[in-house]
Design a protein around this motif. Structure first.
Motif, PDB file in Angstrom:
ATOM      1  N   GLN A  85       0.824  -1.203   0.000  1.00 24.39           N
ATOM      2  CA  GLN A  85       0.000   0.000   0.000  1.00 24.39           C
ATOM      3  C   GLN A  85       0.863   1.259   0.000  1.00 24.39           C
ATOM      4  N   LEU A  88       2.133   1.854  -3.409  1.00 24.32           N
ATOM      5  CA  LEU A  88       1.103   2.267  -4.361  1.00 24.32           C
ATOM      6  C   LEU A  88       0.646   3.698  -4.126  1.00 24.32           C
ATOM      7  N   SER A  89       1.211   4.341  -3.143  1.00 22.67           N
ATOM      8  CA  SER A  89       0.824   5.719  -2.873  1.00 22.67           C
ATOM      9  C   SER A  89       1.302   6.627  -3.999  1.00 22.67           C
ATOM     10  N   PRO A  90       0.506   7.641  -4.342  1.00 21.81           N
ATOM     11  CA  PRO A  90       0.962   8.581  -5.378  1.00 21.81           C
ATOM     12  C   PRO A  90       2.116   9.468  -4.917  1.00 21.81           C
ATOM     13  N   LYS A 220      10.557  -1.897  -4.421  1.00 24.80           N
ATOM     14  CA  LYS A 220       9.706  -2.187  -5.581  1.00 24.80           C
ATOM     15  C   LYS A 220      10.116  -3.506  -6.199  1.00 24.80           C
ATOM     16  N   MET A 223       8.983  -6.647  -4.478  1.00 19.92           N
ATOM     17  CA  MET A 223       7.543  -6.859  -4.415  1.00 19.92           C
ATOM     18  C   MET A 223       7.042  -7.937  -5.355  1.00 19.92           C
ATOM     19  N   ASN A 224       7.814  -8.254  -6.389  1.00 24.43           N
ATOM     20  CA  ASN A 224       7.163  -9.097  -7.399  1.00 24.43           C
ATOM     21  C   ASN A 224       7.082 -10.556  -7.016  1.00 24.43           C
TER      22      ASN A 224
ATOM     23  N   ARG B  92      16.388  -1.368 -19.446  1.00 21.15           N
ATOM     24  CA  ARG B  92      15.856  -2.737 -19.491  1.00 21.15           C
ATOM     25  C   ARG B  92      16.516  -3.576 -20.582  1.00 21.15           C
ATOM     26  N   ARG B 160      15.655 -12.268 -13.275  1.00 19.33           N
ATOM     27  CA  ARG B 160      15.455 -10.875 -13.691  1.00 19.33           C
ATOM     28  C   ARG B 160      15.419  -9.953 -12.484  1.00 19.33           C
ATOM     29  N   LYS B 164      18.216  -6.945 -11.155  1.00 20.04           N
ATOM     30  CA  LYS B 164      17.885  -5.608 -10.678  1.00 20.04           C
ATOM     31  C   LYS B 164      18.508  -5.361  -9.319  1.00 20.04           C
TER      32      LYS B 164
ATOM     33  N   ARG C  51      -0.699  -8.055 -10.339  1.00 20.19           N
ATOM     34  CA  ARG C  51       0.507  -7.406  -9.806  1.00 20.19           C
ATOM     35  C   ARG C  51       1.231  -6.635 -10.908  1.00 20.19           C
ATOM     36  N   CYS C  54      -0.541  -3.469 -11.102  1.00 19.14           N
ATOM     37  CA  CYS C  54      -0.169  -2.575 -10.000  1.00 19.14           C
ATOM     38  C   CYS C  54       1.215  -1.980 -10.203  1.00 19.14           C
ATOM     39  N   PHE C  56       3.946  -3.739  -9.715  1.00 17.45           N
ATOM     40  CA  PHE C  56       4.900  -4.442  -8.861  1.00 17.45           C
ATOM     41  C   PHE C  56       5.825  -5.314  -9.691  1.00 17.45           C
ATOM     42  N   ARG C  57       5.269  -5.865 -10.745  1.00 19.64           N
ATOM     43  CA  ARG C  57       6.039  -6.768 -11.570  1.00 19.64           C
ATOM     44  C   ARG C  57       6.070  -6.189 -12.971  1.00 19.64           C
ATOM     45  N   GLU C  58       7.209  -6.349 -13.630  1.00 17.62           N
ATOM     46  CA  GLU C  58       7.258  -5.835 -14.978  1.00 17.62           C
ATOM     47  C   GLU C  58       6.821  -6.903 -15.958  1.00 17.62           C
ATOM     48  N   PRO C  59       6.008  -6.536 -16.942  1.00 16.69           N
ATOM     49  CA  PRO C  59       5.636  -7.541 -17.933  1.00 16.69           C
ATOM     50  C   PRO C  59       6.850  -7.904 -18.785  1.00 16.69           C
ATOM     51  N   ASP C  60       6.889  -9.145 -19.275  1.00 22.99           N
ATOM     52  CA  ASP C  60       8.004  -9.536 -20.140  1.00 22.99           C
ATOM     53  C   ASP C  60       7.856  -8.917 -21.523  1.00 22.99           C
ATOM     54  N   TYR C  77      -1.197   6.134  -9.940  1.00 21.21           N
ATOM     55  CA  TYR C  77      -1.271   5.701  -8.549  1.00 21.21           C
ATOM     56  C   TYR C  77      -2.247   6.545  -7.748  1.00 21.21           C
ATOM     57  N   TYR C  82      -5.674  -0.947  -4.615  1.00 20.92           N
ATOM     58  CA  TYR C  82      -5.457  -2.375  -4.748  1.00 20.92           C
ATOM     59  C   TYR C  82      -5.780  -3.072  -3.434  1.00 20.92           C
TER      60      TYR C  82
END
Lengths: 224, 257, 206, 54
Positions: A85, A88-90, A220, A223-224, B92, B160, B164, C51, C54, C56-60, C77, C82
């Protein structure tokens, strides 16, 4: 709502949480005291030797205490989703994270400062050096929190992050340890310490400005 | 973020495409290895045979021909790692990420070599295996920084994400290295006084200097070779589901090259 | 019904995880008042997609745009909210403290905190520590967070888990209202949606 | 200067040759290991491919 409001809201929240949990404040402090008590036991009650190495002992112990407390910086927020959260804050995440780091320092770093004079007396440190010790801790421990935050942010998503965290963070602590420890040692010998203190101030300002960025980026990434 | 005009960016992207890189590096490697071996042979011949013994240190100074270039490389590679890491982070580019992490193990090796040879050189000079000399201490901390990078990369499963993380860490490290270096120098002069500076500046003669430079260049080539080899492995591992890898694997000639 | 102009645009989205292609070349558009329901069995990439949405994760591969801009823009944002598997609620804080923090992180929205709590049937719980709430109540508190902050796009990961029939009904009512105000919702759910008068798109991930 | 003298390194043979030995062992390992691992990986992938399409 403004950014400063968000910053202080996070700071306040973390302080309230620390007060409600308590152990977060007590643990690093106890560790700090225990380690310093162990040194005379390990080395022997030799006042001269203890006095000579007191600055090093106090600073290394403070460094280890700070490092051990690092994990609590983001752990609970990561586990319960609060960190998501925040990210995700602006608002700029680095500033919000800085709020968390400041709170963490107030909870884990500041108590070290309060107990340090007592421990300095234990180790027979001369009177004038104690002031410099406090000043060096005041300038140095926030740097430990700021740099440490980068390391925690990089490892918070890992299951076995503890060991790797110390490997990441300890080498980066070297300059603080050197200048702060040396300042106290010089002061014990009655020498001027302006240069060391100035450098510590510079390091503090530098890490205050620079450290939140990689911390936010690393969070960040975690987070994934 | 666009700092680079489009055609150049496109060109870089094409060069940086994995199959192209894999093929190109395969073609380049024999040449690079050849140049490296020639430079190495010249450097060793000059350093171990032609150059006269040092008037103070005798023949023990000949360790300089691997110690000093290794120490140079250890720092150089860390900087390369940080730069390529940053490129990977900002634009990237997969290949930059791979170059960054492939550099780490080579850099750590050079740091290790610099430490061990420094210790072996120190024994006859100082009489002990280890002295808290500024240069050796900095090198030791640099080794820890490298180990941190490698450890972090291996600890994160998703490669990946790991790249990073490594890039962020390398950038933080590269900002810190001058500060660490300065603090260690300062600490050293305070505690020991200006003692063993012979290691920094041996009274160097041209016949000693030329082999040193040759070795330094040879090590640069070596770095490119070792980094490319590791990058090829890393690339195959990451892209093992891609079509070009499947094609490559199915051609029997490639499994031996 | 005329399709509204798209606010959320997704093109050519791919996600690879551990050598497995979860989805590839995924594209959809979502306009004001529309709902996107992601279906598929466990491990089909629903949560990964959320995600990615959101950030959080980058698309490939692929792009996501919000009002024509990439989602790295801070405007996105400010417009999105979420609710994930983890509710992001601190159990040592009271309901009010939690919501106040959410407000500090975002902007004031449709409802004030007391009204929002009434809406999710948690009126009078302001000073209660969250650890004293049941799982369903916590879930409803997450909904209250959506109501008190300003947002247009809701991204919800399994919003109906641990809710009773009444809670599900409430969630659906709130979602319908959100859409009628021109809001957008992307959600995953095993439970079938029962929204009246709402344009629901479905994407099945396999 | 004969070979004997050269190898003796003015009495510092141990330090010099051990340094060079360790250096080149490490450098060689850095090349050989990735090459071997890559070949092994290619073999593994090839076997996997053959299993999938006999």
């Amino acid at each position: 709502m403004s950014l400063t409001h968000a910053f202080f809201a996070i700071l306040r929240r973390d302080l309230i949480l620390a007060v409600r949990r308590r152990s977060e404040i007590a643990n690093p402090l106890l560790f700090f005291i225990l380690v310093i008590t162990l040194f005379p036991l390990g080395i022997g009650a030799r006042p001269q030797l203890l006095q000579a190495i007191a600055p090093g002992i106090i600073w290394v112990s403070a460094l280890l205490a700070a490092m051990l407390s690092l994990d609590s910086l983001f752990r609970s927020d990561f586990d319960d989703g609060s960190l998501e959260q925040i990210l995700l804050s602006p608002h700029p995440v680095s500033i919000l994270i800085l709020g968390k780091i400041v709170a963490h320092w107030l909870v884990t770093g500041l108590p070290l400062l309060l107990i340090a004079p007592l421990l300095a007396v234990f180790l027979g440190m001369p009177q004038p050096a104690i002031g410099v010790l406090l000043l060096s801790l005041l300038l140095g421990t926030p740097v430990l929190s700021l740099i440490g935050a980068i390391g925690v942010a990089l490892t918070v998503g890992l299951r076995r992050g503890g060991m790797i965290l110390s490997l990441l963070v300890l080498p980066l602590y070297v300059p603080v340890l050197i200048f702060a420890g040396n300042a106290v040692e010089m002061a014990s010998n009655g020498l001027p310490v302006t240069a060391q203190i100035n450098i510590l101030i510079a390091i503090l300002l530098l890490s205050l400005v620079l450290a939140p960025w990689p911390t936010a980026a690393a969070l960040k990434m975690s987070m994934n | 973020m666009k700092f680079i005009p489009d055609p150049i960016g496109r060109f870089c992207h094409r060069m940086a495409s994995p199959p192209h890189f894999y093929a190109l590096s395969g073609k380049l490697l024999p040449w690079l290895t050849g140049i490296f071996l020639i430079l190495l042979a010249c450097g060793l011949y000059g350093g171990l045979y032609l150059a006269p013994p040092d008037y103070q240190q005798g023949d023990s100074y000949r360790i300089i021909y691997i110690h000093v270039p290794s120490a140079w490389m250890s720092l150089f590679i860390y900087i390369v790692m940080a730069i390529t890491g940053a490129i990977g982070l900002i634009w990237r580019i997969k290949l930059a990420e791979i170059v960054a992490i492939s550099s780490a193990s080579v850099g750590a090796s050079f740091t290790f070599i610099a430490l061990v040879t420094g210790s072996l050189w120190g024994k006859p000079m100082w009489g002990t295996w280890w002295v808290w000399d500024a240069r050796l201490t900095s090198e030791l901390i640099l080794l820890f920084l490298y180990l941190g990078v490698i450890g972090l990369y291996n600890a994160i499963d998703d490669k990946r994400t790991a790249s990073k993380a490594v890039a962020i860490l390398a950038l933080v490290g590269v900002v810190n290295i001058p500060i660490i270096h300065y603090s260690v120098e300062w600490w050293n002069t305070l505690h020991q006084g200006p003692t063993v500076t012979k290691m920094d500046k041996p009274s160097i003669h041209v016949s000693m200097l030329i082999p040193l430079l040759l070795m330094a260049i040879a090590f640069k080539f070596y770095y490119v070779i070792a980094m490319l080899q590791r990058a090829r492995l890393e690339l195959l591992q990451r892209e093992r589901t891609a079509a070009w890898v499947k094609k490559l694997v199915s051609e029997p000639s490639n499994s031996s090259s | 019904m005329m399709p509204p102009s798209p606010l959320l645009q997704v093109e050519g989205l791919s996600c690879i995880r551990d050598d497995r292609e979860l989805f590839c070349e995924l594209a959809f558009q979502l306009g004001a008042g529309q709902v996107l329901l992601l279906e598929g069995k466990n491990g089909s990439g629903k949560t990964s997609l959320l995600r990615i949405l959101c950030g959080f994760r980058e698309p490939d591969a692929g792009h996501i745009r919000w009002c024509g801009n990439p989602i790295s823009d801070s405007q996105y944002y400010a417009d999105m909210a979420y609710v994930g598997h983890l509710d992001g609620i601190k159990k040592e804080l009271t309901v009010l403290e939690n919501l106040n923090l959410a407000l500090a992180l975002g902007q004031h929205g449709q409802y004030a905190i007391p009204e929002a709590l009434t809406r999710v049937q948690l009126a009078g719980y302001q000073q209660v520590l969250v650890q004293a709430l049941s799982a369903g109540q916590k879930r409803r508190m997450s909904l209250a967070r959506l109501l008190v902050t300003k947002n247009r796009l809701w991204i919800l990961d399994e919003p109906f888990t641990s809710l009773d029939k009444q809670g599900i009904k409430l969630t659906e009512t709130l979602m319908t209202e959100h859409c009628s105000r021109g809001g957008l919702i992307v959600l995953t759910s095993h439970h079938d949606l029962n929204l009246t008068d709402v344009d629901v798109q479905r994407i099945h991930l396999s | 200067m004969n070979l004997q003298e050269f190898l003796a390194m003015g009495g510092y043979a141990f330090y010099v040759w051990v340094s060079y030995g360790i250096c080149f062992a490490v450098l060689l390992a850095n090349i050989v290991l990735p090459v071997m691992q890559r070949k092994q990986l290619i073999r593994q992938l090839a076997e996997k491919q053959q299993r999938q399409q006999p």
